[in-house]
Design an enzyme around this catalytic site. Structure first.
Site, PDB file in Angstrom:
ATOM      1  N   ARG A 118      38.274 -16.072 -38.977  1.00 37.36           N
ATOM      2  CA  ARG A 118      36.992 -15.661 -39.581  1.00 37.36           C
ATOM      3  C   ARG A 118      36.082 -16.861 -39.851  1.00 37.36           C
ATOM      4  O   ARG A 118      34.863 -16.720 -39.870  1.00 37.36           O
ATOM      5  CB  ARG A 118      37.237 -14.851 -40.842  1.00 37.36           C
ATOM      6  CG  ARG A 118      37.991 -13.548 -40.547  1.00 37.36           C
ATOM      7  CD  ARG A 118      37.867 -12.553 -41.676  1.00 37.36           C
ATOM      8  NE  ARG A 118      39.049 -11.719 -41.795  1.00 37.36           N
ATOM      9  CZ  ARG A 118      39.268 -10.616 -41.091  1.00 37.36           C
ATOM     10  NH1 ARG A 118      38.400 -10.211 -40.210  1.00 37.36           N
ATOM     11  NH2 ARG A 118      40.374  -9.911 -41.264  1.00 37.36           N
ATOM     12  N   ARG A 133      51.246 -19.912 -46.670  1.00 37.77           N
ATOM     13  CA  ARG A 133      50.731 -18.837 -47.527  1.00 37.77           C
ATOM     14  C   ARG A 133      51.795 -18.315 -48.499  1.00 37.77           C
ATOM     15  O   ARG A 133      52.980 -18.224 -48.154  1.00 37.77           O
ATOM     16  CB  ARG A 133      50.159 -17.717 -46.660  1.00 37.77           C
ATOM     17  CG  ARG A 133      49.028 -18.267 -45.792  1.00 37.77           C
ATOM     18  CD  ARG A 133      48.355 -17.216 -44.988  1.00 37.77           C
ATOM     19  NE  ARG A 133      47.659 -16.263 -45.839  1.00 37.77           N
ATOM     20  CZ  ARG A 133      47.064 -15.176 -45.370  1.00 37.77           C
ATOM     21  NH1 ARG A 133      47.113 -14.894 -44.086  1.00 37.77           N
ATOM     22  NH2 ARG A 133      46.444 -14.368 -46.193  1.00 37.77           N
ATOM     23  N   ARG A 187      39.545 -20.732 -47.518  1.00 37.60           N
ATOM     24  CA  ARG A 187      38.210 -20.333 -47.021  1.00 37.60           C
ATOM     25  C   ARG A 187      37.089 -20.785 -47.941  1.00 37.60           C
ATOM     26  O   ARG A 187      35.957 -20.974 -47.486  1.00 37.60           O
ATOM     27  CB  ARG A 187      38.132 -18.821 -46.844  1.00 37.60           C
ATOM     28  CG  ARG A 187      38.825 -18.359 -45.616  1.00 37.60           C
ATOM     29  CD  ARG A 187      38.590 -16.898 -45.309  1.00 37.60           C
ATOM     30  NE  ARG A 187      39.339 -16.554 -44.110  1.00 37.60           N
ATOM     31  CZ  ARG A 187      39.801 -15.351 -43.824  1.00 37.60           C
ATOM     32  NH1 ARG A 187      39.580 -14.345 -44.650  1.00 37.60           N
ATOM     33  NH2 ARG A 187      40.465 -15.133 -42.704  1.00 37.60           N
ATOM     34  N   ASP A 237      37.396 -10.272 -46.936  1.00 39.73           N
ATOM     35  CA  ASP A 237      37.455 -10.923 -45.623  1.00 39.73           C
ATOM     36  C   ASP A 237      36.067 -11.262 -45.078  1.00 39.73           C
ATOM     37  O   ASP A 237      35.947 -11.946 -44.063  1.00 39.73           O
ATOM     38  CB  ASP A 237      38.177 -10.013 -44.619  1.00 39.73           C
ATOM     39  CG  ASP A 237      39.651  -9.876 -44.955  1.00 39.73           C
ATOM     40  OD1 ASP A 237      40.202 -10.767 -45.630  1.00 39.73           O
ATOM     41  OD2 ASP A 237      40.263  -8.863 -44.552  1.00 39.73           O
ATOM     42  N   SER A 277      45.596  -7.285 -54.586  1.00 44.39           N
ATOM     43  CA  SER A 277      46.081  -7.459 -53.217  1.00 44.39           C
ATOM     44  C   SER A 277      46.629  -6.158 -52.652  1.00 44.39           C
ATOM     45  O   SER A 277      47.633  -5.628 -53.126  1.00 44.39           O
ATOM     46  CB  SER A 277      47.174  -8.532 -53.172  1.00 44.39           C
ATOM     47  OG  SER A 277      47.793  -8.510 -51.905  1.00 44.39           O
TER      48      SER A 277
HETATM   49  C1  S3P Z   1      44.790  -6.653 -45.975  1.00 45.73           C
HETATM   50  C2  S3P Z   1      44.546  -6.986 -47.262  1.00 45.73           C
HETATM   51  C3  S3P Z   1      43.778  -8.167 -47.661  1.00 45.73           C
HETATM   52  C4  S3P Z   1      42.946  -8.723 -46.499  1.00 45.73           C
HETATM   53  C5  S3P Z   1      43.734  -8.798 -45.238  1.00 45.73           C
HETATM   54  C6  S3P Z   1      44.228  -7.417 -44.842  1.00 45.73           C
HETATM   55  C7  S3P Z   1      45.606  -5.450 -45.677  1.00 45.73           C
HETATM   56  O1  S3P Z   1      44.657  -9.173 -48.092  1.00 45.73           O
HETATM   57  O2  S3P Z   1      42.446  -9.996 -46.830  1.00 45.73           O
HETATM   58  O3  S3P Z   1      42.944  -9.310 -44.175  1.00 45.73           O
HETATM   59  O4  S3P Z   1      45.584  -4.970 -44.524  1.00 45.73           O
HETATM   60  O5  S3P Z   1      46.274  -4.972 -46.600  1.00 45.73           O
HETATM   61  P1  S3P Z   1      45.190  -9.229 -49.625  1.00 45.73           P
HETATM   62  O6  S3P Z   1      45.953  -8.029 -49.881  1.00 45.73           O
HETATM   63  O7  S3P Z   1      46.039 -10.464 -49.701  1.00 45.73           O
HETATM   64  O8  S3P Z   1      43.952  -9.339 -50.450  1.00 45.73           O
END
Ligand code: S3P
Length: 454
Positions: free
Chosen positions: A400, A126, A356, A325, A171
């Protein structure tokens, strides 16, 4: 040696009952991080005891916080104080958790320490460059694999400089990494989000008594400002149930005729409920009752009834961050709807625990659903009822994907199997028992139980 644990999900009778979904994963991470920083005691009620969150707890201990669980299920953290993070002696293994990794890289980047992060084969793929760029502007230095992948070392800054940073991707993890570094920077750190993302870090910082200024900008954009350096005290935190985890039984209850389930105490933060808005627009009967605020977050009891049948729809792309998600399980609902569902703006799906977008497209196709996948889009041709099923799904360490296809098995003509259910414990420990208690039929694939007991 740990072996994969395959599971089989078969056509289900009606789901009924009231059940408590485990604590919200995003809020649990933030409660532990701020609890591990705030001076004095933080008491956390309802913490998600999933592997991802336990990895955050483990890392916060390595940074010097004292954290333990008491017999009554409460978690207690005694923080080190902003600026006092200890340099971890060991390499921090964050397992499957991108949130732990990005948030803690941010926290470490604002402190004059060096920390090393690694993870499982999913996390090693990632991208971390999305946090390395802004944190580098704040003075941190990094050594990472090509493309900003783990294992990664961060050397935090002696005197972190505040930045004003516009997020190039929507994000919450990147926003939170910068805000956590900003806690120990000299001055005002600003994050501008063209598309607002979940605001749990902002809410938790405020809950701990810190001043976070949120400015609404034109076109729906938002700026978040925090002034550093800021020391603060511990407090009590109540973690509500996770709406992302709840989406699995909710979609199952919508699809299986004659179902009615109740899920108390769910987080209904507006930045998290896109899937529920979308399912309602598709025709689902989902009600929020007794809306209230707890520890700075909106909470409600959910009542879901089956009935009617869903209609496919074009989902607005600006809603995607509030349901990022939940796309896999929404795709399962769309596969059973009447008509076509079009989802666009899905680029971020490609860099989650697995790709995904590809996993949803290939899994649905294998189950007999017509799907077209673009670089950032999915078009799902609903069957208007049950789907053929009968497929074996590769989950690629993605919790998921495993849960979404187990839900699909509940309404498929032939059972659906997933190759490995172990990753479910990262976010939803007890998922299989909870679903089966409601009425599902999810069981080990013949013979697999022996492999599970290694
Ligand atoms: C999250 C933000 C999201 C989400 C992840 C949890 C968080 O990711 O997909 O499961 O707790 O800040 P991104 O910030 O990469 O979109």
């Amino acid at each position: 040696m740990r072996y994969p644990v395959p599971l089989k999900s078969s056509r289900s009778g009606p789901l009924s009952g009231a059940t408590r979904i485990p604590g919200d994963k995003s809020i649990s991470h933030r409660a532990l991080i701020l609890g591990g920083l705030g001076i004095g005691e933080t008491i956390i009620h309802g913490l998600l005891e999933g592997e991802d969150v336990l990895n955050t707890a483990h890392a916060m201990k390595a940074f010097g916080a004292r954290i333990h669980r008491s017999d009554d299920g409460l978690w207690h953290a005694y923080g080190v104080g902003t600026g006092n993070l200890r340099e971890p002696a060991e390499i921090l293994d964050m397992g499957n958790s991108g949130t732990s990794t990005r948030l803690l890289i941010g926290l470490a980047a604002g402190h004059p320490i060096t920390a090393f992060f690694t993870g499982d084969s999913s996390l090693l793929k990632r991208p971390m460059s999305r946090v390395m760029t802004p944190l580098g502007e704040m003075g941190a230095q990094f050594m990472a694999r090509d493309g900003g992948r783990l294992p990664l070392g961060v050397r935090g800054s002696e005197k972190a400089a505040p930045v004003s940073y516009r997020l190039p991707v929507p994000s919450a993890q990147v926003k939170s990494a910068i805000l956590l570094a900003g806690l120990n920077a000299q001055g005002t750190t600003t994050v501008i989000e063209p598309v607002p993302t979940r605001d749990h870090t902002e809410n938790m910082l405020r809950h701990f008594g810190l001043d976070v200024v949120i400015e609404d900008l034109s076109g729906g954009a938002r700026a978040v400002h925090i002034e550093g350096p800021k020391c603060f005290e511990g407090c009590a935190v109540d973690v509500p149930s996770d709406p992302s985890s709840a989406a699995f039984p909710v979609v199952a209850a919508i699809l299986v005729e004659g179902s009615e389930i109740r899920l108390p105490g769910l987080c209904v933060n507006p930045a998290r409920i896109g899937v529920y808005e979308t399912l309602r627009e598709m025709g689902a009967d989902i009600r929020f009752e007794h809306e209230r605020v707890s520890s700075g977050e909106r909470v409600a009891d959910l009542v879901v009834r089956s009935g009617g049948g869903l209609r496919g729809m074009d989902v607005p792309p600006d809603r995607v961050p509030s349901m990022i998600d939940e796309i896999p399980v929404l795709a399962v609902a769309a596969a059973c709807a009447n008509g076509i569902t079009r989802l666009t703006g899905l680029a971020e799906l490609r860099v989650k625990e697995s790709d995904r977008l590809a996993a949803v497209a290939s899994g649905l196709s294998a189950c007999g659903v017509r799907v077209e996948a673009g670089q950032e889009s999915l078009t799902i041709h609903g069957t208007g009822g049950s789907v053929p099923g009968g497929a074996h799904i590769e989950t690629n360490l993605d919790h998921r994907i495993a849960m979404a296809f187990l839900v699909l098995g509940m309404v498929a003509d032939s059972p659906v199997t997933v190759d490995d259910s172990r990753p479910i414990a990262t976010s939803f420990p007890g998922f299989v028992d909870l679903m089966n208690d409601l009425g599902a039929q999810i069981e080990p694939v013949d013979g697999a139980i022996l492999l599970a007991r290694d």
